[in-house]
Scaffold this motif. Structure first.
Motif, mmCIF file in Angstrom:
data_model
loop_
_atom_site.group_PDB
_atom_site.id
_atom_site.type_symbol
_atom_site.label_atom_id
_atom_site.label_comp_id
_atom_site.label_asym_id
_atom_site.label_seq_id
_atom_site.Cartn_x
_atom_site.Cartn_y
_atom_site.Cartn_z
ATOM 1 N N LYS A 190 0.590 -1.440 -0.143
ATOM 2 C CA LYS A 190 -0.178 -0.160 0.320
ATOM 3 C C LYS A 190 1.198 1.026 -0.110
ATOM 4 N N HIS A 191 2.034 1.127 0.813
ATOM 5 C CA HIS A 191 2.971 2.192 0.889
ATOM 6 C C HIS A 191 3.409 3.046 -0.468
ATOM 7 N N ALA A 192 3.503 1.584 -1.092
ATOM 8 C CA ALA A 192 4.333 1.556 -2.731
ATOM 9 C C ALA A 192 3.816 2.116 -3.178
ATOM 10 N N TYR A 193 2.121 2.340 -3.498
ATOM 11 C CA TYR A 193 1.281 1.991 -4.270
ATOM 12 C C TYR A 193 1.177 3.687 -4.102
ATOM 13 N N GLU A 194 1.318 3.930 -3.210
ATOM 14 C CA GLU A 194 0.357 5.815 -2.746
ATOM 15 C C GLU A 194 1.967 6.603 -3.365
ATOM 16 N N ASN A 195 3.183 5.917 -3.315
ATOM 17 C CA ASN A 195 4.189 6.856 -3.221
ATOM 18 C C ASN A 195 4.758 6.051 -4.461
ATOM 19 N N ALA A 196 4.094 5.949 -5.198
ATOM 20 C CA ALA A 196 5.040 5.066 -6.935
ATOM 21 C C ALA A 196 5.526 6.275 -7.542
ATOM 22 N N GLY A 197 4.684 7.800 -7.310
ATOM 23 C CA GLY A 197 4.878 8.747 -8.692
ATOM 24 C C GLY A 197 5.091 8.143 -10.097
ATOM 25 N N ASP A 198 5.927 7.990 -11.029
ATOM 26 C CA ASP A 198 5.783 7.735 -12.748
ATOM 27 C C ASP A 198 6.379 6.164 -12.274
ATOM 28 N N LEU A 199 6.952 5.348 -11.710
ATOM 29 C CA LEU A 199 7.408 3.824 -11.555
ATOM 30 C C LEU A 199 6.391 2.782 -11.412
ATOM 31 N N ARG A 200 6.335 2.158 -12.723
ATOM 32 C CA ARG A 200 4.776 1.261 -13.094
ATOM 33 C C ARG A 200 5.153 0.178 -13.417
ATOM 34 N N TRP A 201 6.637 -0.452 -12.429
ATOM 35 C CA TRP A 201 6.259 -2.132 -12.100
ATOM 36 C C TRP A 201 6.973 -1.628 -10.596
ATOM 37 N N PHE A 202 6.618 -3.292 -10.444
ATOM 38 C CA PHE A 202 7.406 -3.149 -8.860
ATOM 39 C C PHE A 202 7.331 -4.800 -8.955
ATOM 40 N N PHE A 203 8.422 -4.791 -7.518
ATOM 41 C CA PHE A 203 8.948 -6.368 -7.828
ATOM 42 C C PHE A 203 9.711 -5.607 -6.093
ATOM 43 N N VAL A 204 8.569 -7.095 -5.712
ATOM 44 C CA VAL A 204 8.614 -7.418 -3.881
ATOM 45 C C VAL A 204 9.543 -8.736 -3.851
ATOM 46 N N ALA A 205 10.680 -8.431 -2.981
ATOM 47 C CA ALA A 205 11.683 -9.405 -3.132
ATOM 48 C C ALA A 205 12.242 -9.283 -1.237
ATOM 49 N N GLN A 206 12.547 -9.999 -1.156
ATOM 50 C CA GLN A 206 13.379 -10.674 0.391
ATOM 51 C C GLN A 206 14.715 -10.403 0.361
ATOM 52 N N PRO A 207 15.448 -9.815 1.364
ATOM 53 C CA PRO A 207 17.226 -9.762 1.044
ATOM 54 C C PRO A 207 17.162 -10.419 1.811
ATOM 55 N N THR A 208 17.416 -12.029 0.881
ATOM 56 C CA THR A 208 17.368 -13.317 1.056
ATOM 57 C C THR A 208 17.986 -13.804 -0.725
ATOM 58 N N THR A 209 17.147 -12.608 -1.480
ATOM 59 C CA THR A 209 17.161 -13.144 -3.273
ATOM 60 C C THR A 209 18.136 -12.155 -3.902
ATOM 61 N N PHE A 210 18.501 -12.935 -4.655
ATOM 62 C CA PHE A 210 19.705 -11.789 -5.747
ATOM 63 C C PHE A 210 18.574 -11.581 -6.949
ATOM 64 N N ALA A 211 18.872 -10.424 -7.272
ATOM 65 C CA ALA A 211 17.911 -10.017 -8.562
ATOM 66 C C ALA A 211 18.924 -9.553 -9.466
ATOM 67 N N ILE A 212 18.584 -9.560 -11.041
ATOM 68 C CA ILE A 212 19.068 -8.655 -12.110
ATOM 69 C C ILE A 212 18.282 -7.973 -11.958
ATOM 70 N N ILE A 213 17.887 -6.978 -11.952
ATOM 71 C CA ILE A 213 16.794 -5.787 -12.776
ATOM 72 C C ILE A 213 16.790 -5.834 -13.919
ATOM 73 N N GLU A 214 18.278 -5.014 -14.615
ATOM 74 C CA GLU A 214 18.332 -5.555 -15.981
ATOM 75 C C GLU A 214 17.379 -6.671 -16.555
ATOM 76 N N ASN A 215 17.492 -7.846 -16.467
ATOM 77 C CA ASN A 215 16.966 -8.572 -16.651
ATOM 78 C C ASN A 215 15.639 -9.040 -16.364
ATOM 79 N N LEU A 216 15.028 -8.391 -15.061
ATOM 80 C CA LEU A 216 13.634 -8.294 -15.174
ATOM 81 C C LEU A 216 13.002 -7.074 -16.336
ATOM 82 N N LYS A 217 14.427 -5.838 -16.355
ATOM 83 C CA LYS A 217 13.652 -5.088 -17.472
ATOM 84 C C LYS A 217 13.267 -5.466 -18.859
ATOM 85 N N TYR A 218 14.246 -6.238 -19.372
ATOM 86 C CA TYR A 218 13.898 -6.977 -20.418
ATOM 87 C C TYR A 218 12.909 -8.147 -20.552
ATOM 88 N N LEU A 219 12.504 -8.501 -19.832
ATOM 89 C CA LEU A 219 11.514 -9.704 -19.425
ATOM 90 C C LEU A 219 10.205 -8.715 -19.910
#
Length: 317
Positions: free
Chosen positions: A127-156
């Motif tokens: 809810k906080h992320a939605y209310e403060n999204a601004g112009d961002l239109r994709w949201f990635f929810v993760a735990q700190p034990t996850t390692f993410a390659i954000i560029e590949n997410l953007k490509y997807l």
């Protein structure tokens, strides 16, 4: 005799109802899980090279500039070392990264939700992320034990419209419920998040504390709420159908592939465009940063069709 017959019929009815309840519980049991790859639907693939080549250079540049990701990272002081590692590694590549904690910590910055219950805390963070999204239109929810390659997410999601409801990741099935595994990271489009925040207001469909006979995990609770809004889990895959969101570490996936695909270990392991891995130590996550972002063969050109620029002012690798 009449009373005995009545008692007998009551017993039959009650026994039948009991069997029916057991049958229903069995069909919805959260312990019965399978990958949705057994079901030929709900698959979202990254664009192929051929698809990109059919787009004009101007259009590709527009898309690469438009795809921006807000990272919602759920943390707790008891796993401070993972929290610190996420801050220092992959989260730098998010266009916006906000850490949400169960309680305040003087060591690292985060939004203190002052909530112990995992599901209630995730709801507040979304809810906080939605209310403060601004112009961002994709949201990635993760735990700190996850390692993410954000560029590949953007490509997807490059050619996907965030005004459509997307709920992506490592899709699983539990009984009749399809959901995205939290350990592998969860991707929501703006439309999906908007619908989710709206259904949060309906306690009958999406209770904050849950009312099931057993306590559902956060990822299953999320799927149940989204299902009421017409949003369903979809498996994120590359152009060849390989999963992009992994619940295991690279080391574990390679070990599995050596056992299952000894003649072609690399091909049997992971997608070249993998988005997430899980189950690594903080030191292993630092090594991943080195391998993904720093190590380069001198003079080799990868001929990528587009480039995702890092967030302005960031100190990422």
């Amino acid at each position: 005799m009449l009373s005995e017959g009545g008692s007998f019929m009551k017993g039959v009815v009650l026994g039948g109802l009991f069997c029916l309840v057991l049958s229903l519980l069995g069909s919805f049991s959260p312990g019965t899980e399978s990958r949705t790859e057994d079901h030929h639907h709900h698959h979202v693939k990254a664009p192929s090279d051929d698809e990109l080549q059919r787009l004009s250079d101007t259009r590709v540049q527009e898309l690469s500039n438009q795809v921006r990701v807000s990272c919602i990272i759920m943390v707790q002081p008891k796993i401070l070392v993972y929290w610190a590692t996420a801050v220092d590694t992959w989260s730098k590549h998010c266009d916006k990264a906000v850490f949400y904690t169960s309680e305040s910590s003087k060591a690292l910055d985060a939004v203190d939700l002052n909530e112990k219950d995992d599901w209630a805390r995730l709801r507040k963070a979304l809810k906080h992320a939605y209310e403060n999204a601004g112009d961002l239109r994709w949201f990635f929810v993760a735990q700190p034990t996850t390692f993410a390659i954000i560029e590949n997410l953007k490509y997807l999601v490059l050619t996907k419209d965030p005004s459509e409801p997307f709920y992506l990741g490592n899709a699983m099935k539990s009984g009749e419920l399809e959901y995205v595994l939290y350990d592998s990271g969860i991707v929501l489009s703006y439309e999906a998040l908007k619908r989710l925040v709206h259904v949060f207001q309906d306690e009958d469909k999406c209770p904050e504390r849950g009312r099931a006979l057993w306590k559902l995990s956060e990822d299953k609770q999320l799927a149940v709420c989204l299902k009421y809004t017409g949003v369903y889990a979809e498996n994120g895959e590359d152009a060849h159908g390989k999963g992009l969101f992994n619940s295991k570490s690279v080391d574990s996936l390679i070990t599995d592939s050596m056992r299952d695909n000894p003649t072609n270990v690399v091909e049997g392991c992971c997608s070249n465009m993998a988005v997430t891995f899980n189950g690594m130590s903080p030191n292993q996550m630092q090594v991943m940063m080195y391998g993904v972002y720093r190590l380069r063969p001198y003079g080799h050109d990868f001929h990528d069709s587009l480039m995702f620029h890092p967030p302005e002012g960031s100190d990422n690798d």
